[in-house]
Design a protein around this motif. Structure first.
Motif, PDB file in Angstrom:
ATOM      1  N   TRP A   1       3.526  12.016   4.337  1.00 48.30           N
ATOM      2  CA  TRP A   1       2.961  11.647   3.037  1.00 48.30           C
ATOM      3  C   TRP A   1       2.008  10.471   3.131  1.00 48.30           C
ATOM      4  O   TRP A   1       1.388  10.087   2.153  1.00 48.30           O
ATOM      5  CB  TRP A   1       4.073  11.330   2.037  1.00 48.30           C
ATOM      6  CG  TRP A   1       4.953  10.208   2.501  1.00 48.30           C
ATOM      7  CD1 TRP A   1       6.048  10.325   3.318  1.00 48.30           C
ATOM      8  CD2 TRP A   1       4.802   8.828   2.223  1.00 48.30           C
ATOM      9  NE1 TRP A   1       6.570   9.083   3.557  1.00 48.30           N
ATOM     10  CE2 TRP A   1       5.838   8.153   2.893  1.00 48.30           C
ATOM     11  CE3 TRP A   1       3.890   8.090   1.475  1.00 48.30           C
ATOM     12  CZ2 TRP A   1       5.975   6.777   2.838  1.00 48.30           C
ATOM     13  CZ3 TRP A   1       4.039   6.723   1.429  1.00 48.30           C
ATOM     14  CH2 TRP A   1       5.076   6.079   2.109  1.00 48.30           C
ATOM     15  N   TYR A   2       1.862   9.918   4.309  1.00 48.52           N
ATOM     16  CA  TYR A   2       1.048   8.712   4.396  1.00 48.52           C
ATOM     17  C   TYR A   2      -0.194   8.915   5.246  1.00 48.52           C
ATOM     18  O   TYR A   2      -1.163   8.172   5.131  1.00 48.52           O
ATOM     19  CB  TYR A   2       1.878   7.561   4.951  1.00 48.52           C
ATOM     20  CG  TYR A   2       1.228   6.217   4.747  1.00 48.52           C
ATOM     21  CD1 TYR A   2       1.037   5.725   3.460  1.00 48.52           C
ATOM     22  CD2 TYR A   2       0.790   5.467   5.821  1.00 48.52           C
ATOM     23  CE1 TYR A   2       0.430   4.501   3.252  1.00 48.52           C
ATOM     24  CE2 TYR A   2       0.194   4.239   5.621  1.00 48.52           C
ATOM     25  CZ  TYR A   2       0.007   3.748   4.339  1.00 48.52           C
ATOM     26  OH  TYR A   2      -0.576   2.555   4.148  1.00 48.52           O
ATOM     27  N   GLY A   3      -0.160   9.922   6.090  1.00 46.81           N
ATOM     28  CA  GLY A   3      -1.306  10.158   6.962  1.00 46.81           C
ATOM     29  C   GLY A   3      -1.172   9.363   8.250  1.00 46.81           C
ATOM     30  O   GLY A   3      -0.104   8.864   8.575  1.00 46.81           O
ATOM     31  N   ALA A   4      -2.265   9.274   8.963  1.00 50.61           N
ATOM     32  CA  ALA A   4      -2.233   8.646  10.272  1.00 50.61           C
ATOM     33  C   ALA A   4      -2.185   7.131  10.151  1.00 50.61           C
ATOM     34  O   ALA A   4      -2.806   6.555   9.280  1.00 50.61           O
ATOM     35  CB  ALA A   4      -3.459   9.057  11.066  1.00 50.61           C
ATOM     36  N   SER A   5      -1.417   6.539  11.015  1.00 50.38           N
ATOM     37  CA  SER A   5      -1.456   5.088  11.105  1.00 50.38           C
ATOM     38  C   SER A   5      -1.134   4.684  12.527  1.00 50.38           C
ATOM     39  O   SER A   5      -0.555   5.443  13.296  1.00 50.38           O
ATOM     40  CB  SER A   5      -0.451   4.450  10.131  1.00 50.38           C
ATOM     41  OG  SER A   5       0.848   4.911  10.418  1.00 50.38           O
ATOM     42  N   ARG A   6      -1.537   3.474  12.840  1.00 55.76           N
ATOM     43  CA  ARG A   6      -1.299   2.956  14.189  1.00 55.76           C
ATOM     44  C   ARG A   6       0.178   2.792  14.457  1.00 55.76           C
ATOM     45  O   ARG A   6       0.918   2.373  13.573  1.00 55.76           O
ATOM     46  CB  ARG A   6      -1.970   1.576  14.331  1.00 55.76           C
ATOM     47  CG  ARG A   6      -3.449   1.650  14.517  1.00 55.76           C
ATOM     48  CD  ARG A   6      -3.796   1.761  15.990  1.00 55.76           C
ATOM     49  NE  ARG A   6      -5.019   2.557  16.163  1.00 55.76           N
ATOM     50  CZ  ARG A   6      -5.274   3.273  17.259  1.00 55.76           C
ATOM     51  NH1 ARG A   6      -4.414   3.309  18.247  1.00 55.76           N
ATOM     52  NH2 ARG A   6      -6.385   3.965  17.353  1.00 55.76           N
ATOM     53  N   ASN A   7       0.563   3.099  15.641  1.00 61.70           N
ATOM     54  CA  ASN A   7       1.935   2.776  16.035  1.00 61.70           C
ATOM     55  C   ASN A   7       2.085   1.267  16.110  1.00 61.70           C
ATOM     56  O   ASN A   7       1.208   0.579  16.604  1.00 61.70           O
ATOM     57  CB  ASN A   7       2.236   3.366  17.408  1.00 61.70           C
ATOM     58  CG  ASN A   7       2.708   4.794  17.289  1.00 61.70           C
ATOM     59  OD1 ASN A   7       3.491   5.127  16.408  1.00 61.70           O
ATOM     60  ND2 ASN A   7       2.216   5.640  18.165  1.00 61.70           N
ATOM     61  N   GLU A   8       3.184   0.800  15.598  1.00 61.01           N
ATOM     62  CA  GLU A   8       3.376  -0.654  15.672  1.00 61.01           C
ATOM     63  C   GLU A   8       4.399  -1.015  16.719  1.00 61.01           C
ATOM     64  O   GLU A   8       5.168  -0.212  17.140  1.00 61.01           O
ATOM     65  CB  GLU A   8       3.829  -1.194  14.313  1.00 61.01           C
ATOM     66  CG  GLU A   8       2.650  -1.349  13.364  1.00 61.01           C
ATOM     67  CD  GLU A   8       3.104  -1.136  11.920  1.00 61.01           C
ATOM     68  OE1 GLU A   8       4.229  -1.532  11.563  1.00 61.01           O
ATOM     69  OE2 GLU A   8       2.325  -0.539  11.161  1.00 61.01           O
TER      70      GLU A   8
ATOM     71  N   GLU B   1       0.815  -1.200   0.000  1.00 61.52           N
ATOM     72  CA  GLU B   1       0.000   0.000   0.000  1.00 61.52           C
ATOM     73  C   GLU B   1       0.856   1.261   0.000  1.00 61.52           C
ATOM     74  O   GLU B   1       0.553   2.236  -0.672  1.00 61.52           O
ATOM     75  CB  GLU B   1      -0.877  -0.068   1.251  1.00 61.52           C
ATOM     76  CG  GLU B   1      -1.794   1.084   1.473  1.00 61.52           C
ATOM     77  CD  GLU B   1      -2.837   1.215   0.382  1.00 61.52           C
ATOM     78  OE1 GLU B   1      -3.342   2.317   0.202  1.00 61.52           O
ATOM     79  OE2 GLU B   1      -3.128   0.204  -0.288  1.00 61.52           O
ATOM     80  N   ARG B   2       1.941   1.220   0.721  1.00 62.62           N
ATOM     81  CA  ARG B   2       2.732   2.438   0.918  1.00 62.62           C
ATOM     82  C   ARG B   2       3.372   2.905  -0.384  1.00 62.62           C
ATOM     83  O   ARG B   2       3.338   4.080  -0.727  1.00 62.62           O
ATOM     84  CB  ARG B   2       3.805   2.214   1.983  1.00 62.62           C
ATOM     85  CG  ARG B   2       3.211   1.965   3.348  1.00 62.62           C
ATOM     86  CD  ARG B   2       4.282   1.518   4.306  1.00 62.62           C
ATOM     87  NE  ARG B   2       5.140   2.622   4.680  1.00 62.62           N
ATOM     88  CZ  ARG B   2       4.874   3.457   5.669  1.00 62.62           C
ATOM     89  NH1 ARG B   2       3.783   3.299   6.382  1.00 62.62           N
ATOM     90  NH2 ARG B   2       5.676   4.433   5.957  1.00 62.62           N
TER      91      ARG B   2
END
Ligand SMILES: [Zn+2]
Length: 133
Positions: free
Chosen positions: A126-133, A60-61
């Motif tokens: 450039w990717y927006g919000a995402s969960r911390n892994e 996706e990235r």
């Protein structure tokens, strides 16, 4: 937009180089993967369309980044390049030079980062919000 013609040309060049790098990456991955067996010899024909079609195989990235670059190039062509998606103000030229496919101005970017942090997420430029892994 107050970008000079020269700045636009430079930004377009930077974006095109970035796109080429991504396409090369896609091509290398296709060559390495089994997709190649289904596609025959790729030769030199990695194009944006082809990459967009196959990039989903590689995450996706990568696809997302390619899309941003395409959008930015489109924007330069059609005159809507360089405006913040949040507040619709022009993004500073300095910022665009560092991040030519930036979606947000510095102010909105920091605000989005702050909000993401409160939700326990991280916000990538450039990717927006995402969960911390
Ligand atoms: Zn903004």
């Amino acid at each position: 937009m107050t970008l000079s013609k020269k700045s636009k040309q430079q930004l377009r060049k930077t974006l095109e180089d970035m796109r080429q790098e991504l396409l090369d990456e896609v091509r290398v991955q296709i060559e390495r993967s089994r997709v190649k067996d289904h596609m025959g010899d790729l030769g030199d024909y990695a194009t944006a369309d082809m990459a967009a079609e196959y990039a989903h195989l590689f995450g996706e990235r990568l696809r997302h980044k390619l899309q941003l670059i395409e959008d930015a190039l489109d924007g330069i062509e059609n005159g809507y390049y360089g405006y913040c998606e949040e507040c619709e103000e022009p993004i500073s030229e300095k910022r665009l030079q560092l991040m030519p496919f930036a979606l947000y101005c510095v102010r909105c970017q920091s605000e989005l980062e702050r909000q993401a942090k409160l939700r326990g997420e991280r916000f990538e430029e450039w990717y927006g919000a995402s969960r911390n892994e």
